[in-house]
Write an enzyme that holds these catalytic residues in place. Structure first.
Site, mmCIF file in Angstrom:
data_model
loop_
_atom_site.group_PDB
_atom_site.id
_atom_site.type_symbol
_atom_site.label_atom_id
_atom_site.label_comp_id
_atom_site.label_asym_id
_atom_site.label_seq_id
_atom_site.Cartn_x
_atom_site.Cartn_y
_atom_site.Cartn_z
ATOM 1 C CE LYS A 231 -4.258 0.838 2.603
ATOM 2 N NZ LYS A 231 -4.700 1.035 4.043
HETATM 3 C C1 E4P Z 1 -8.062 1.297 4.133
HETATM 4 O O1 E4P Z 1 -7.435 0.868 3.182
HETATM 5 C C2 E4P Z 1 -7.862 2.914 4.734
HETATM 6 O O2 E4P Z 1 -6.796 2.780 5.478
HETATM 7 C C3 E4P Z 1 -8.967 2.966 5.815
HETATM 8 O O3 E4P Z 1 -10.358 2.371 5.059
HETATM 9 C C4 E4P Z 1 -9.170 4.345 6.262
HETATM 10 O O4 E4P Z 1 -10.305 4.278 7.064
HETATM 11 P P1 E4P Z 1 -10.541 5.497 8.126
HETATM 12 O O5 E4P Z 1 -10.698 6.711 7.451
HETATM 13 O O6 E4P Z 1 -11.880 5.160 8.839
HETATM 14 O O7 E4P Z 1 -9.501 5.600 9.011
#
Ligand code: E4P
Length: 236
Positions: free
Chosen positions: A84
């Site tokens: 990622k």
């Molecule tokens: C997933 O890949 C993201 O990091 C995550 O959905 C972020 O979510 P949040 O905005 O609730 O922290």
């Protein structure tokens, strides 16, 4: 549509996989911060072992070489790791180089269709527009998911739209209708998707009616009857 769990909690992932509804997992440094007693590598290896599909592991370096170093390390942990990378100038370059090395990437922190288009062009296989964080600013996060899904489909780009930052079950339905290929959701949202008040009431009512019916038969025949479906099945 594929559903990923947005968590680093191993028990939650085990449960979702047991239910047969989980296709992958996304983690991030914040989610890892909630886990105690295991390194990120250990957590990732265990998640990869129990998850049937891709598992996103996030790099935190700002420079290209740093991102590449962290990502190559993650990629060696398991075959289903997807690295990622946050959307940025260096992030795009790292995504391109990962692609050349055969390492899959998930471009995260996408807040516009243009950012998603760039990430797809650089070679990311997953594009993660954040819905909830945009909604929090009084704007509509789902617009980016819809626009990006249209662009990806229109040009047949080799990437999937992964709706992230999902805050409730309605976000999942809307992501599906907007054409997202995947939604990643907290375990709490997955559980909310399972339940409906009328389903719960219905289950209780059917059980009550079943017991009343069996009791009525028993009273007619003058015998006490074990009214559980198992016992009834065994007698049949
Ligand atoms: C997933 O890949 C993201 O990091 C995550 O959905 C972020 O979510 P949040 O905005 O609730 O922290």
């Amino acid at each position: 549509m594929k559903l990923f769990l947005d968590t680093a909690e191993i028990d939650e992932i085990r449960t979702g996989v047991r239910w047969g509804v989980i296709d992958g997992v996304t983690t991030n440094p914040t989610l890892y911060g909630k886990i105690e007693g295991m390194t990120y590598d250990e957590v990732l290896q265990e998640i990869c072992r129990i998850t049937p599909g891709p598992v996103s592991a996030e790099v935190v370096a700002d420079d290209v070489e740093g991102m590449l170093g962290e990502g190559r390390h993650f990629a060696k942990l398991a075959d289903n790791i997807v690295v990622k990378v946050a959307m940025s100038e260096n992030g795009l370059e790292a995504i391109k180089r990962f692609r050349a090395e055969g390492i899959k990437t998930n471009c995260t922190l996408i807040f516009s269709a243009n950012q998603g288009l760039l990430a797809a062009k650089a070679g990311a296989s997953l594009l993660s527009p954040f819905v909830g964080r945009v909604d929090d600013t009084n704007e509509e996060g789902m617009i980016v998911v819809r626009e990006l899904a249209e662009i990806v489909n229109f040009y047949d780009l080799d990437a999937e739209v992964l709706a992230a930052s999902i805050r409730g079950p309605r976000h999942v339905t809307e992501s599906a209708l907007a054409g997202a290929h995947i939604a990643t959701l907290p375990f709490k949202v997955l559980k909310q998707m399972v339940h409906h008040p009328l389903t719960d009431v219905g289950i209780v009512q059917f059980k009550k009616d079943w017991e009343a019916a069996r009791a009525a038969i028993a009273a007619k025949s003058g015998k006490a009857t074990d009214s559980t479906p198992e016992a009834v099945g065994a007698k049949a």
